[in-house]
Design a protein around this motif. Structure first.
Motif, PDB file in Angstrom:
ATOM      1  N   GLU A 133      66.868 -16.359  28.051  1.00  0.00           N
ATOM      2  CA  GLU A 133      65.576 -15.979  28.607  1.00  0.00           C
ATOM      3  C   GLU A 133      64.492 -15.977  27.536  1.00  0.00           C
ATOM      4  O   GLU A 133      63.356 -16.406  27.785  1.00  0.00           O
ATOM      5  N   GLN A 134      64.821 -15.508  26.346  1.00  0.00           N
ATOM      6  CA  GLN A 134      63.850 -15.513  25.256  1.00  0.00           C
ATOM      7  C   GLN A 134      63.550 -16.936  24.797  1.00  0.00           C
ATOM      8  O   GLN A 134      62.411 -17.246  24.429  1.00  0.00           O
ATOM      9  N   GLN A 135      64.543 -17.790  24.854  1.00  0.00           N
ATOM     10  CA  GLN A 135      64.334 -19.200  24.505  1.00  0.00           C
ATOM     11  C   GLN A 135      63.422 -19.882  25.520  1.00  0.00           C
ATOM     12  O   GLN A 135      62.651 -20.787  25.186  1.00  0.00           O
ATOM     13  N   ARG A 136      63.497 -19.425  26.771  1.00  0.00           N
ATOM     14  CA  ARG A 136      62.683 -20.004  27.845  1.00  0.00           C
ATOM     15  C   ARG A 136      61.236 -19.547  27.806  1.00  0.00           C
ATOM     16  O   ARG A 136      60.379 -20.112  28.505  1.00  0.00           O
ATOM     17  N   LEU A 137      60.948 -18.520  27.026  1.00  0.00           N
ATOM     18  CA  LEU A 137      59.636 -17.867  27.070  1.00  0.00           C
ATOM     19  C   LEU A 137      58.488 -18.850  26.830  1.00  0.00           C
ATOM     20  O   LEU A 137      57.540 -18.934  27.631  1.00  0.00           O
ATOM     21  N   VAL A 138      58.533 -19.597  25.754  1.00  0.00           N
ATOM     22  CA  VAL A 138      57.492 -20.572  25.425  1.00  0.00           C
ATOM     23  C   VAL A 138      57.857 -21.897  26.093  1.00  0.00           C
ATOM     24  O   VAL A 138      58.942 -22.426  25.873  1.00  0.00           O
ATOM     25  N   LYS A 139      56.946 -22.434  26.894  1.00  0.00           N
ATOM     26  CA  LYS A 139      57.212 -23.662  27.643  1.00  0.00           C
ATOM     27  C   LYS A 139      56.729 -24.883  26.875  1.00  0.00           C
ATOM     28  O   LYS A 139      55.731 -24.834  26.162  1.00  0.00           O
ATOM     29  N   ASP A 140      57.457 -25.991  27.049  1.00  0.00           N
ATOM     30  CA  ASP A 140      56.966 -27.248  26.493  1.00  0.00           C
ATOM     31  C   ASP A 140      55.972 -27.860  27.481  1.00  0.00           C
ATOM     32  O   ASP A 140      55.794 -27.376  28.610  1.00  0.00           O
ATOM     33  N   GLU A 141      55.314 -28.938  27.070  1.00  0.00           N
ATOM     34  CA  GLU A 141      54.241 -29.487  27.903  1.00  0.00           C
ATOM     35  C   GLU A 141      54.765 -30.093  29.208  1.00  0.00           C
ATOM     36  O   GLU A 141      54.038 -30.134  30.203  1.00  0.00           O
ATOM     37  N   GLU A 142      56.017 -30.540  29.215  1.00  0.00           N
ATOM     38  CA  GLU A 142      56.569 -31.050  30.474  1.00  0.00           C
ATOM     39  C   GLU A 142      56.797 -29.915  31.465  1.00  0.00           C
ATOM     40  O   GLU A 142      56.543 -30.057  32.671  1.00  0.00           O
ATOM     41  N   GLU A 265      40.751 -12.759  30.232  1.00  0.00           N
ATOM     42  CA  GLU A 265      40.087 -12.989  28.944  1.00  0.00           C
ATOM     43  C   GLU A 265      40.898 -12.456  27.772  1.00  0.00           C
ATOM     44  O   GLU A 265      40.698 -12.874  26.625  1.00  0.00           O
ATOM     45  N   ALA A 266      41.831 -11.540  28.045  1.00  0.00           N
ATOM     46  CA  ALA A 266      42.656 -10.964  26.978  1.00  0.00           C
ATOM     47  C   ALA A 266      43.866 -11.828  26.640  1.00  0.00           C
ATOM     48  O   ALA A 266      44.589 -11.538  25.683  1.00  0.00           O
ATOM     49  N   LEU A 267      44.081 -12.899  27.384  1.00  0.00           N
ATOM     50  CA  LEU A 267      45.268 -13.745  27.191  1.00  0.00           C
ATOM     51  C   LEU A 267      45.057 -14.712  26.031  1.00  0.00           C
ATOM     52  O   LEU A 267      44.661 -15.862  26.226  1.00  0.00           O
ATOM     53  N   LEU A 268      45.358 -14.245  24.840  1.00  0.00           N
ATOM     54  CA  LEU A 268      45.246 -15.073  23.642  1.00  0.00           C
ATOM     55  C   LEU A 268      46.505 -14.918  22.798  1.00  0.00           C
ATOM     56  O   LEU A 268      47.140 -13.851  22.807  1.00  0.00           O
ATOM     57  N   PRO A 269      46.907 -15.947  22.078  1.00  0.00           N
ATOM     58  CA  PRO A 269      48.073 -15.818  21.205  1.00  0.00           C
ATOM     59  C   PRO A 269      47.918 -14.635  20.258  1.00  0.00           C
ATOM     60  O   PRO A 269      46.863 -14.438  19.655  1.00  0.00           O
ATOM     61  N   GLY A 270      48.957 -13.827  20.136  1.00  0.00           N
ATOM     62  CA  GLY A 270      48.924 -12.656  19.277  1.00  0.00           C
ATOM     63  C   GLY A 270      48.529 -11.380  19.981  1.00  0.00           C
ATOM     64  O   GLY A 270      48.705 -10.287  19.426  1.00  0.00           O
ATOM     65  N   ALA A 271      48.020 -11.485  21.216  1.00  0.00           N
ATOM     66  CA  ALA A 271      47.651 -10.276  21.969  1.00  0.00           C
ATOM     67  C   ALA A 271      48.911  -9.542  22.410  1.00  0.00           C
ATOM     68  O   ALA A 271      49.868 -10.152  22.883  1.00  0.00           O
ATOM     69  N   GLY A 317      55.855  -6.368  22.428  1.00  0.00           N
ATOM     70  CA  GLY A 317      55.810  -7.782  22.117  1.00  0.00           C
ATOM     71  C   GLY A 317      54.405  -8.335  22.173  1.00  0.00           C
ATOM     72  O   GLY A 317      53.472  -7.662  22.660  1.00  0.00           O
ATOM     73  N   LYS A 318      54.250  -9.551  21.671  1.00  0.00           N
ATOM     74  CA  LYS A 318      52.948 -10.201  21.651  1.00  0.00           C
ATOM     75  C   LYS A 318      53.056 -11.601  22.243  1.00  0.00           C
ATOM     76  O   LYS A 318      54.105 -12.248  22.176  1.00  0.00           O
ATOM     77  N   LEU A 319      51.962 -12.060  22.813  1.00  0.00           N
ATOM     78  CA  LEU A 319      51.928 -13.364  23.454  1.00  0.00           C
ATOM     79  C   LEU A 319      51.965 -14.495  22.428  1.00  0.00           C
ATOM     80  O   LEU A 319      51.391 -14.394  21.348  1.00  0.00           O
ATOM     81  N   ASP A 320      52.641 -15.557  22.803  1.00  0.00           N
ATOM     82  CA  ASP A 320      52.605 -16.810  22.053  1.00  0.00           C
ATOM     83  C   ASP A 320      51.814 -17.834  22.855  1.00  0.00           C
ATOM     84  O   ASP A 320      51.624 -17.680  24.074  1.00  0.00           O
ATOM     85  N   VAL A 346      48.071 -20.275  31.520  1.00  0.00           N
ATOM     86  CA  VAL A 346      48.872 -20.566  30.336  1.00  0.00           C
ATOM     87  C   VAL A 346      48.110 -20.083  29.113  1.00  0.00           C
ATOM     88  O   VAL A 346      46.924 -20.396  28.954  1.00  0.00           O
ATOM     89  N   VAL A 347      48.777 -19.306  28.275  1.00  0.00           N
ATOM     90  CA  VAL A 347      48.142 -18.800  27.063  1.00  0.00           C
ATOM     91  C   VAL A 347      47.859 -19.970  26.122  1.00  0.00           C
ATOM     92  O   VAL A 347      48.753 -20.755  25.787  1.00  0.00           O
ATOM     93  N   ARG A 348      46.602 -20.104  25.711  1.00  0.00           N
ATOM     94  CA  ARG A 348      46.177 -21.138  24.760  1.00  0.00           C
ATOM     95  C   ARG A 348      45.263 -20.487  23.713  1.00  0.00           C
ATOM     96  O   ARG A 348      44.540 -19.531  24.014  1.00  0.00           O
ATOM     97  N   PRO A 349      45.262 -21.006  22.484  1.00  0.00           N
ATOM     98  CA  PRO A 349      44.359 -20.459  21.468  1.00  0.00           C
ATOM     99  C   PRO A 349      42.905 -20.760  21.796  1.00  0.00           C
ATOM    100  O   PRO A 349      42.594 -21.699  22.544  1.00  0.00           O
ATOM    101  N   GLU A 350      42.004 -19.970  21.232  1.00  0.00           N
ATOM    102  CA  GLU A 350      40.570 -20.157  21.473  1.00  0.00           C
ATOM    103  C   GLU A 350      40.112 -21.549  21.048  1.00  0.00           C
ATOM    104  O   GLU A 350      39.222 -22.133  21.673  1.00  0.00           O
ATOM    105  N   ALA A 351      40.737 -22.099  20.009  1.00  0.00           N
ATOM    106  CA  ALA A 351      40.361 -23.437  19.541  1.00  0.00           C
ATOM    107  C   ALA A 351      40.634 -24.507  20.584  1.00  0.00           C
ATOM    108  O   ALA A 351      40.013 -25.572  20.585  1.00  0.00           O
ATOM    109  N   ASP A 352      41.569 -24.205  21.517  1.00  0.00           N
ATOM    110  CA  ASP A 352      41.888 -25.139  22.603  1.00  0.00           C
ATOM    111  C   ASP A 352      41.212 -24.750  23.911  1.00  0.00           C
ATOM    112  O   ASP A 352      41.574 -25.262  24.971  1.00  0.00           O
ATOM    113  N   GLY A 353      40.264 -23.832  23.836  1.00  0.00           N
ATOM    114  CA  GLY A 353      39.541 -23.444  25.044  1.00  0.00           C
ATOM    115  C   GLY A 353      39.980 -22.138  25.656  1.00  0.00           C
ATOM    116  O   GLY A 353      39.469 -21.731  26.697  1.00  0.00           O
ATOM    117  N   GLY A 354      40.953 -21.464  25.039  1.00  0.00           N
ATOM    118  CA  GLY A 354      41.424 -20.203  25.591  1.00  0.00           C
ATOM    119  C   GLY A 354      42.378 -20.408  26.747  1.00  0.00           C
ATOM    120  O   GLY A 354      42.902 -21.509  26.948  1.00  0.00           O
TER     121      GLY A 354
END
Length: 368
Positions: A133-142, A265-271, A317-320, A346-354
């Motif tokens: 389940e922890q391995q599934r947490l971060v999704k790939d682009e597919e 708006e709070a959904l950012l990596p590291g939150a 925990g914190k978001l990735d 989907v959580v994305r960094p601010e540099a990618d538009g949030g």
């Protein structure tokens, strides 16, 4: 995709080896599908020291609800009837002289645990925990692409419903129509039982549709999701039926909308998970609705509709980046109704538009 599944199993194998386990037995269907591409009914996966094998009680069908199996994965179909694939997997682990087997204790029944011990008494059974389940947490682009399509299907189904006549129809009828439209637009099926609540039922989380008919002036809350290639999304919206919204409806809707926006708006990596929950919850709490709020503001989605992370007050925990979650605050006023607004992002960094919003049906308070 075969390389992807092999890499996922390789990651798990390395983790097991580091913990001193020679093999792992995967019984949770979502985890089996994540690691093998498919989850035939009752199938289990043995991730061994040298070979991985899928054990099934019957041959895989290849149907959409099962998924498409990794072509390189060996499949062992049990002969006869009544055999337990998990026991067969344990027997093989013992045969290749594995000294320990990691199992998903949170999913494995006591009866199965005992059966494994009886067939391989020298095999030490260890708890794998929620490693997969922890391995599934971060999704790939597919995986995210599948979620994006699922969201598009849900948006289409909901949009078509809003163009139809709603007054006089029952909650149950509307829910069944939405689920039919999901399939018509390419879903494997609904991601979860569709919820439709009208009037005093509106705003309830996971309300089971009843025979109550839609009336003019009602709040109408709809929550649905599509299952596409095993990946599940969620969307929830609230509307007013047939007339200009009353002042209390506008006020309540604006409040929930503000809470949902704060959570998004709070959904950012590291939150921190709990900080995202607090961002939405504090808006409603300050307006006097704290005691009636749901235990969490949102949750992860993927091969299951409710998976980690949990966006809750005590969650650790914190978001990735590339973690898909829902943000779904709501308020229900007993006897009057309420508002829920639910998106998958989907959580994305601010540099990618949030945060990337997957469910795009309007959140304007519409009078239908």
């Amino acid at each position: 995709m075969s390389d992807v599944y092999a890499a996922r199993r390789g990651t798990l194998r390395d983790r097991c080896a580091a913990a001193g386990n020679a093999a792992a037995l995967i019984t949770c269907p979502a985890n089996v599908r994540y690691l093998s591409g498919a989850s035939p009914l009752g199938a289990v996966l043995l991730v061994g020291p040298t070979e991985d094998v899928l054990f099934c009680g019957r041959p895989p069908t290849g149907e959409a609800d099962e998924g498409r199996l990794d072509e390189r994965l060996r499949v062992s179909v049990l002969s006869g009837t009544g055999g337990d694939p998990a026991v067969a997997a344990g027997d093989m682990a013992a045969a290749v002289r594995a000294d320990s087997l990691a199992v998903e204790e949170h999913h494995l029944t006591v009866a199965r645990h005992r059966a494994l011990h009886s067939v391989a008494p020298r095999l030490r059974l260890a708890d794998l925990g929620t490693a997969v389940e922890q391995q599934r947490l971060v999704k790939d682009e597919e995986e995210i692409a599948c979620l994006r399509i699922a969201a598009e299907i849900a948006d289409q189904a909901l949009g078509e419903l809003l163009e139809s006549i709603l007054v006089g129809r029952t909650e149950r009828h509307l829910a069944l129509e939405l689920e039919r439209r999901l399939v018509d637009h390419g879903a494997d099926g609904p991601a979860f039982p569709t919820s439709v609540g009208t009037g005093p039922h509106s705003g309830r989380s996971r309300h089971r549709p009843s025979d109550r008919r839609v009336e003019e002036g009602d709040f109408l809350t709809v929550c649905l999701g599509a299952n596409y290639r095993g990946y599940r999304c969620e969307i929830g919206r609230t509307f007013v039926i047939g007339t200009t919204p009353a002042d209390w409806q506008i006020e309540l809707y604006d409040l929930v909308f503000a809470a949902q926006r704060a959570g998004r708006e709070a959904l950012l990596p590291g939150a921190a998970y709990r900080d995202v929950d607090h961002a939405a919850r504090s808006v409603l709490d300050s307006a006097g609705h704290g005691e009636a709020l749901a235990p969490s503001t949102g949750h992860g989605v993927g091969l299951e509709i409710d998976e980690d992370p949990q966006l809750a007050p005590t969650a650790m925990g914190k978001l990735d980046a590339c973690v898909p979650v829902t943000v779904e605050p709501g308020v229900h006023l007993p006897g009057r109704g309420g508002v829920r607004i639910d998106d998958t992002l989907v959580v994305r960094p601010e540099a990618d538009g949030g945060p990337e919003l997957l469910t795009i049906t309007t959140k304007e308070l519409l009078a239908l």
